[in-house]
Structure formats: structure tokens, C-alpha cells
Design a protein around this motif. Structure first.
Motif, PDB file in Angstrom:
ATOM      1  N   UNK A  50      12.238  -0.369 -13.415  1.00 21.22           N
ATOM      2  CA  UNK A  50      11.443  -1.492 -12.923  1.00 21.22           C
ATOM      3  C   UNK A  50       9.982  -1.226 -13.239  1.00 21.22           C
ATOM      4  N   UNK A  51       9.477  -1.843 -14.310  1.00 21.42           N
ATOM      5  CA  UNK A  51       8.050  -1.688 -14.609  1.00 21.42           C
ATOM      6  C   UNK A  51       7.217  -2.207 -13.441  1.00 21.42           C
ATOM      7  N   UNK A  52       6.037  -1.654 -13.275  1.00 19.46           N
ATOM      8  CA  UNK A  52       5.171  -2.047 -12.161  1.00 19.46           C
ATOM      9  C   UNK A  52       4.880  -3.549 -12.180  1.00 19.46           C
ATOM     10  N   UNK A  53       4.751  -4.119 -13.365  1.00 17.50           N
ATOM     11  CA  UNK A  53       4.480  -5.563 -13.429  1.00 17.50           C
ATOM     12  C   UNK A  53       5.652  -6.363 -12.866  1.00 17.50           C
ATOM     13  N   UNK A  54       6.866  -5.918 -13.119  1.00 11.38           N
ATOM     14  CA  UNK A  54       8.045  -6.606 -12.580  1.00 11.38           C
ATOM     15  C   UNK A  54       8.150  -6.401 -11.072  1.00 11.38           C
ATOM     16  N   UNK A  55       7.809  -5.207 -10.602  1.00  7.02           N
ATOM     17  CA  UNK A  55       7.788  -4.936  -9.167  1.00  7.02           C
ATOM     18  C   UNK A  55       6.823  -5.891  -8.465  1.00  7.02           C
ATOM     19  N   UNK A  56       5.669  -6.067  -9.030  1.00 10.37           N
ATOM     20  CA  UNK A  56       4.676  -6.971  -8.439  1.00 10.37           C
ATOM     21  C   UNK A  56       5.181  -8.405  -8.479  1.00 10.37           C
ATOM     22  N   UNK A  57       5.822  -8.810  -9.572  1.00 16.59           N
ATOM     23  CA  UNK A  57       6.376 -10.172  -9.651  1.00 16.59           C
ATOM     24  C   UNK A  57       7.435 -10.401  -8.586  1.00 16.59           C
ATOM     25  N   UNK A  66       1.077  -7.528   0.609  1.00 16.24           N
ATOM     26  CA  UNK A  66       0.572  -6.164   0.548  1.00 16.24           C
ATOM     27  C   UNK A  66       1.636  -5.259  -0.061  1.00 16.24           C
ATOM     28  N   UNK A  67       1.548  -5.048  -1.343  1.00 11.14           N
ATOM     29  CA  UNK A  67       2.540  -4.252  -2.070  1.00 11.14           C
ATOM     30  C   UNK A  67       2.590  -2.820  -1.544  1.00 11.14           C
ATOM     31  N   UNK A  71       5.861   0.027  -0.507  1.00  9.70           N
ATOM     32  CA  UNK A  71       6.011   1.387  -1.020  1.00  9.70           C
ATOM     33  C   UNK A  71       5.958   2.415   0.102  1.00  9.70           C
ATOM     34  N   UNK A  72       4.971   2.296   0.976  1.00 10.90           N
ATOM     35  CA  UNK A  72       4.755   3.345   1.963  1.00 10.90           C
ATOM     36  C   UNK A  72       5.540   3.168   3.253  1.00 10.90           C
ATOM     37  N   UNK A  73       6.232   2.038   3.416  1.00 13.20           N
ATOM     38  CA  UNK A  73       7.067   1.853   4.583  1.00 13.20           C
ATOM     39  C   UNK A  73       8.549   2.078   4.284  1.00 13.20           C
ATOM     40  N   UNK A  74       8.820   2.593   3.103  1.00 17.70           N
ATOM     41  CA  UNK A  74      10.214   2.885   2.737  1.00 17.70           C
ATOM     42  C   UNK A  74      10.743   3.949   3.674  1.00 17.70           C
ATOM     43  N   UNK A  75      11.883   3.674   4.323  1.00 15.72           N
ATOM     44  CA  UNK A  75      12.410   4.650   5.280  1.00 15.72           C
ATOM     45  C   UNK A  75      12.805   5.969   4.626  1.00 15.72           C
ATOM     46  N   UNK A  76      12.758   7.017   5.426  1.00 12.11           N
ATOM     47  CA  UNK A  76      13.144   8.358   4.964  1.00 12.11           C
ATOM     48  C   UNK A  76      14.612   8.394   4.621  1.00 12.11           C
TER      49      UNK A  76
END
Length: 76
Positions: A50-57, A66-67, A71-76
Motif C-alpha cells: 500500500x503506497x502512502x498515496x493510496x493509504x491517504x486516498x 487525521x491520518x 497509524x498511532x492508534x493501531x492496537x498492540x
């Protein structure tokens, strides 16, 4: 666990969960993001990149403003 050490499969499953929480099918996400259903499926199953541009899309298509939160709320 640090985000950088997550596998593609873990991140793909996490993004699939977010998509489903937004009640959006892969077909609907395909139309709004401009990505193919196959590309979305491969990414969610951990078999595709998943390229970053596709992730943002994807985030924009799901109404995520808020991208960083994704990313930072992904559970452990």
C-alpha cells in the motif's frame, strides 16, 4: 509494539476493521478512492503493498481527517 515493526497482514487487517466500522464495502471504497477492489483486497489480506498515496486516498474516502490517528492508534 512499534508501528514500524507491524506486518503487512496486521496493518491490512486493521485497515479492514476501520473500513468495516465505517460500514463501507470494498466496492464502495474502490469507487471513492479510485483504487481497484483487487488492490484493496490484496492490501487488507496482507498480500499486497500500500503506497502512502493510496493509504491517504483510503483515509480521505473513509472521511478520516487525521491520518496520524490511524497509524498511532493501531492496537498492540
Amino acid at each position: 509494539m512499534e508501528f514500524e515493526k507491524r506486518s503487512k497482514a496486521e496493518f491490512g487487517a486493521y485497515m479492514q476493521k476501520i473500513r468495516e466500522e465505517h460500514n463501507v464495502s470494498r466496492e464502495e471504497l474502490s469507487k471513492t478512492s479510485g483504487m481497484s477492489v483487487n488492490a484493496i483486497s490484496r492490501f487488507e489480506n496482507g498480500t499486497g503493498d500500500l503506497p502512502i498515496t493510496s493509504f491517504i486516498r483510503i483515509c480521505v474516502a473513509l472521511g478520516i481527517q487525521n491520518v496520524d490517528e490511524v497509524i498511532y492508534k493501531m492496537p498492540e
